[in-house]
Design an enzyme around this catalytic site. Structure first.
Site, PDB file in Angstrom:
ATOM      1  N   LYS A  96       6.547 -28.841  -8.637  1.00 46.82           N
ATOM      2  CA  LYS A  96       5.866 -28.781  -7.253  1.00 46.82           C
ATOM      3  C   LYS A  96       4.226 -29.434  -7.775  1.00 46.82           C
ATOM      4  O   LYS A  96       3.399 -28.986  -7.795  1.00 46.82           O
ATOM      5  CB  LYS A  96       5.417 -27.383  -7.077  1.00 46.82           C
ATOM      6  CG  LYS A  96       6.745 -26.444  -6.620  1.00 46.82           C
ATOM      7  CD  LYS A  96       6.249 -25.038  -6.158  1.00 46.82           C
ATOM      8  CE  LYS A  96       7.586 -24.378  -5.844  1.00 46.82           C
ATOM      9  NZ  LYS A  96       8.582 -24.103  -6.902  1.00 46.82           N
TER      10      LYS A  96
HETATM   11  O1  LIG Z   1       9.130 -21.939  -1.515  1.00 47.90           O
HETATM   12  C1  LIG Z   1       9.735 -21.731  -2.670  1.00 47.90           C
HETATM   13  C2  LIG Z   1       9.730 -23.006  -3.350  1.00 47.90           C
HETATM   14  C3  LIG Z   1      10.505 -22.886  -4.662  1.00 47.90           C
HETATM   15  N1  LIG Z   1      11.076 -21.565  -5.119  1.00 47.90           N
HETATM   16  C4  LIG Z   1      11.607 -21.587  -6.185  1.00 47.90           C
HETATM   17  O2  LIG Z   1      12.994 -21.613  -6.067  1.00 47.90           O
HETATM   18  C5  LIG Z   1      13.633 -20.556  -7.074  1.00 47.90           C
HETATM   19  C6  LIG Z   1      13.795 -19.263  -6.363  1.00 47.90           C
HETATM   20  O3  LIG Z   1      14.529 -18.672  -7.369  1.00 47.90           O
HETATM   21  P1  LIG Z   1      15.257 -16.983  -6.785  1.00 47.90           P
HETATM   22  O4  LIG Z   1      15.813 -16.402  -8.293  1.00 47.90           O
HETATM   23  O5  LIG Z   1      16.708 -17.430  -6.229  1.00 47.90           O
HETATM   24  O6  LIG Z   1      14.329 -16.289  -6.053  1.00 47.90           O
HETATM   25  C7  LIG Z   1      12.391 -20.245  -8.118  1.00 47.90           C
HETATM   26  O7  LIG Z   1      12.259 -21.436  -9.060  1.00 47.90           O
HETATM   27  C8  LIG Z   1      11.004 -20.639  -7.409  1.00 47.90           C
HETATM   28  O8  LIG Z   1       9.944 -21.169  -7.795  1.00 47.90           O
HETATM   29  C9  LIG Z   1      10.929 -20.649  -4.092  1.00 47.90           C
HETATM   30  O9  LIG Z   1      11.309 -19.692  -4.418  1.00 47.90           O
HETATM   31  N2  LIG Z   1      10.362 -20.717  -2.932  1.00 47.90           N
END
Ligand SMILES: O=c1ccn([C@@H]2O[C@H](COP(=O)(O)O)[C@@H](O)[C@H]2O)c(=O)[nH]1
Length: 278
Positions: A96
């Site tokens: 990001k």
């Molecule tokens: O809008 C967003 C952008 C990035 N993320 C990232 O994705 C994963 C989600 O992890 P889970 O364990 O599936 O919840 C994480 O690395 C976030 O930083 C997001 O969730 N939302």
């Protein structure tokens, strides 16, 4: 040079529409019987590489969980990226990044320049300094067949206050981002290389996604509460461009390789069914 959009299109056709994150949360390390240190991080990442690297289309290491361990964590991130690419997975590094253009050029060189130790197929980027400030990333991505996923409507509830705010012309901030990215992808075949991040948790977007012509990364599935069945409501007719993304939901099945593999297979089956247009 084959574009990222074309490479992603092929990877999804061959392996299915799925991105799995590598997010070694302390709680997951403990659940896997690993220590919350560099050794545990290395074993965790290595297992994901060995079990999923040759079957999942896109793997998304979350940089923060590697950065926690300083230079040793970054060394593990570098070798994880290399090993994943050797196994044919596309690597989307979730960092990001965003800054003024001259600094974005350095980020672009760190992640999208093939000679860089941290070279990946694609990165996530924040448009808060203006989508135009990310131009050096778009340029280097185009030059070397890389991709950039720009945040539009993020999966966290706090995002809406900024992303759904209205600009002077009445469009939401998210729609402004979507429109600028759509212009960058215009005419690309079979898919543009500049994607958007739109959480599976966001409900109806109120946005027009019809001209994006690029991939739509959908995090928020599983641990954050969204299900594959929610994707249709969020993305509507843009569903075929969606790349569903799970981290904890799939990783939680480890460290047993068979269980981890089965969790990824279940996720891809659910997503295939949810994305099938009738
Ligand atoms: O809008 C967003 C952008 C990035 N993320 C990232 O994705 C994963 C989600 O992890 P889970 O364990 O599936 O919840 C994480 O690395 C976030 O930083 C997001 O969730 N939302």
């Amino acid at each position: 040079m084959e574009s990222f959009g074309a490479r992603l299109h092929r990877a999804v056709s061959e392996r299915g529409p799925l991105c799995v994150g590598i997010d070694p949360h302390p709680a997951l390390l403990a659940r896997w019987g690993l220590t919350d240190d560099v050794d545990g991080l290395g074993r965790f990442a290595r297992t994901v590489v060995d079990v999923l690297g040759d079957r999942v289309a896109v793997i998304k290491p979350q940089s923060a969980f590697f950065e926690r361990f300083g230079s040793q964590g970054l060394a593990i991130l570098e070798s994880t990226i290399r090993q994943l690419r050797e196994r044919g997975a596309l690597v989307l590094l979730d960092v990001k990044r965003g800054d003024i253009g001259s600094t974005v050029r350095a980020y672009a060189s760190a992640y999208l320049e093939p000679s860089s130790p941290m070279y990946v197929d694609a990165v996530t980027a924040s448009p808060f300094l203006g989508v135009g400030s990310l131009a050096p990333m778009f340029e280097l991505a185009a030059e070397h067949g890389g991709g950039v996923f720009v945040l539009a409507l993020t999966s966290n509830p706090e995002g809406a206050s900024v992303q759904r705010a209205r600009a002077a012309d009445g469009r939401s901030v998210a729609q402004l981002v979507i429109d600028e990215v759509s212009q960058l992808n215009a005419g690309a075949q079979p898919l543009g290389s500049i994607g958007l991040v739109i959480g599976a948790t966001v409900g109806e977007t109120g946005c027009d996604l019809s001209a994006v012509n690029g991939p739509l990364l959908a995090p928020g599935l599983g641990a954050q509460g969204a299900t594959a069945a929610d994707l249709r409501m969020v993305f509507g007719s843009a569903l075929p461009a969606v790349l569903p993304s799970y981290s904890r939901e799939v990783l939680g099945a480890g460290p047993d390789p068979a269980a981890l593999r089965a969790a990824a297979d279940r996720a891809v089956d659910d997503c295939r069914a949810a994305l099938a247009t009738s």
